[in-house]
Design an enzyme around this catalytic site. Structure first.
Site, mmCIF file in Angstrom:
data_model
loop_
_atom_site.group_PDB
_atom_site.id
_atom_site.type_symbol
_atom_site.label_atom_id
_atom_site.label_comp_id
_atom_site.label_asym_id
_atom_site.label_seq_id
_atom_site.Cartn_x
_atom_site.Cartn_y
_atom_site.Cartn_z
ATOM 1 C CG ASP A 1 -57.221 -119.170 -15.379
ATOM 2 O OD1 ASP A 1 -56.894 -119.259 -14.387
ATOM 3 O OD2 ASP A 1 -56.718 -119.239 -16.371
ATOM 4 C CG ASP B 1 -52.362 -115.560 -13.897
ATOM 5 O OD1 ASP B 1 -52.479 -114.033 -14.050
ATOM 6 O OD2 ASP B 1 -51.918 -115.920 -12.823
#
Length: 228
Positions: free
Chosen positions: A9, A11
């Site tokens: 991922d 963010d």
């Protein structure tokens, strides 16, 4: 075993989204003469998170999220600014805010060459491209999969199916999903039948009902898991 495919991922796992969000929002509010004290910023963050959870559950569209969060925000504050213009201005500002979490670059450099690395991220394509491809992380990754481009959001299995089918020679038994969000990253990895690592620097208690493969509290722990 060591993992040969790492789906990371972006963010608040590698990129400091909280800082980017705060700065972009303050820029847009200041331009409209709206105070930027902590209570106002925190309320927007709460509203925004609610709309993202609804998007993950398939309850609203991406376009609804983009505008409705600001419609609700302005309504609660009794402002009459145009929500669509605010949404466009905010995304444009956000695309220029690229910051790394402390230790993220070192971690990625350490595992680079030992594993094939891919970004998997929900979000607006122009924003994510603006933030990720201007960062020093970009050359270390083989590909960046953005939900707006893929056509599905994490945690839906269709998102991961599309990602997996786009990675040559992908081996699910040698792959791991790493992220900070239980509802999108970890649940998505579980839905796809992949090992997962919850990046949990705030040391929250893991939910007992989720079969999370690993929990890591810092990048050193993530690195040890990936290269074990």
């Amino acid at each position: 075993m060591s993992y040969r495919f790492v789906l990371l991922d972006a963010d608040n796992t590698l990129l400091d989204f909280s800082r980017s969000e705060h700065e972009a929002l303050c820029d847009c509010l200041n331009a409209r003469g709206i105070p930027t004290h902590s209570e106002i910023i925190e309320r927007y963050v709460q509203i925004n998170e609610t709309y993202w959870k609804r998007l993950e559950r398939g309850e609203i569209s991406r376009q609804e999220l983009k505008i409705s969060r600001f419609e609700q925000f302005f309504s609660e504050l009794n402002y009459t600014f145009d929500a669509e213009t605010m949404a466009d201005d905010y995304l444009a500002a956000l695309a220029t805010k690229s910051y790394l979490l402390e230790g993220a670059l070192t971690f990625c450099r350490h595992i680079h060459g030992h594993t094939r690395m891919f970004i998997i991220t929900n979000g607006n394509a122009s924003v994510q491209k603006g933030r990720f491809f201007t960062s020093p992380l970009a050359p270390l990754f083989e590909n960046c999969f953005i939900s707006e481009v893929v056509g599905y959001e994490k945690p839906h299995k269709a998102f991961f199916d599309a990602v997996i089918s786009s990675i040559p020679n992908f081996d699910p038994s040698a792959a791991i999903v790493i992220g900070d969000s239980l509802t999108s990253d970890i649940q998505g990895g579980i839905n796809a039948g992949l090992d997962t690592c919850w990046f949990n620097p705030k040391r929250k208690s893991p939910p007992s009902h989720m079969p999370i493969t690993f929990v890591a509290h810092n990048f050193d722990e993530v690195e040890a898991i990936v290269l074990s």
